[in-house]
Design an enzyme around this catalytic site. Structure first.
Site, PDB file in Angstrom:
ATOM      1  CB  CYS A 120      17.954  80.605  22.466  1.00 44.79           C
ATOM      2  SG  CYS A 120      17.705  80.815  24.249  1.00 44.79           S
ATOM      3  CB  CYS A 148      21.316  77.219  24.226  1.00 42.80           C
ATOM      4  SG  CYS A 148      19.585  77.610  24.597  1.00 42.80           S
ATOM      5  CG  HIS A 162      18.221  80.689  28.143  1.00 45.36           C
ATOM      6  ND1 HIS A 162      18.951  79.854  27.328  1.00 45.36           N
ATOM      7  CD2 HIS A 162      18.087  80.028  29.324  1.00 45.36           C
ATOM      8  CE1 HIS A 162      19.251  78.740  27.986  1.00 45.36           C
ATOM      9  NE2 HIS A 162      18.729  78.826  29.198  1.00 45.36           N
ATOM     10  CD  GLU A 192      19.990  83.746  24.030  1.00 44.99           C
ATOM     11  OE1 GLU A 192      19.690  83.804  25.245  1.00 44.99           O
ATOM     12  OE2 GLU A 192      20.909  83.028  23.611  1.00 44.99           O
TER      13      GLU A 192
END
Length: 147
Positions: free
Chosen positions: A89, A86, A56, A58
């Site tokens: 993360c 999410c 991701h 992040e």
């Protein structure tokens, strides 16, 4: 003197990263890490390219910022991300001890707030910066994928 480095300024930079992800066929999420008004990491989703569910935006930004700083903690740093992180993360952001998270669009299905994710007690959160622009990019992506 007016400081040009506002949350909106940096979120526009994160949106640029999300556009790059969009062009690559990745879910269009962009992120960057800032310290003292200086961008030290920028990233976007790479889950398709890397065939990695943890890639991701992040997570990529956390790793790049930690490498830049030479340590695992992101104290005094702000993460700008176009979509609410999410739960995965949020967990990584908890451990990184990032000082502030600024996100654009809320993720009402998988966002950390909906999923009960927690952040470090000293982390502050700003929600909804350029949310419409971030949400529109996500909608455009999924509309095009469904054709």
């Amino acid at each position: 003197m007016i400081n040009p480095f506002t949350d909106e300024y940096f979120m526009k930079k994160a949106l640029n990263e999300a556009e790059i992800a969009f062009e690559k066929g990745e879910i269009p999420v962009g992120a960057l890490v800032v310290i003292n008004d200086r961008i030290i990491a920028r990233s976007h989703n790479l889950t398709e390219l890397l065939n990695d569910v943890t890639a991701h935006a992040e997570m990529q930004a956390i790793t790049a910022a930690a490498n830049f700083l030479g340590g695992k903690y992101l104290k005094d740093c702000t993460l700008y991300v176009t979509l609410e992180p999410c739960q995965m993360c949020a967990g990584a952001l908890y451990w990184s001890q990032v000082s502030k998270i600024v996100f654009g669009a809320s993720d009402t299905h998988r966002g950390f707030e909906k999923m009960g994710g927690r952040l470090h007690p000293k982390t502050s959160v700003v929600r909804g910066i350029l949310a419409d622009e971030a949400a529109d990019l996500m909608k455009r992506f999924f509309t095009e994928r469904r054709k």
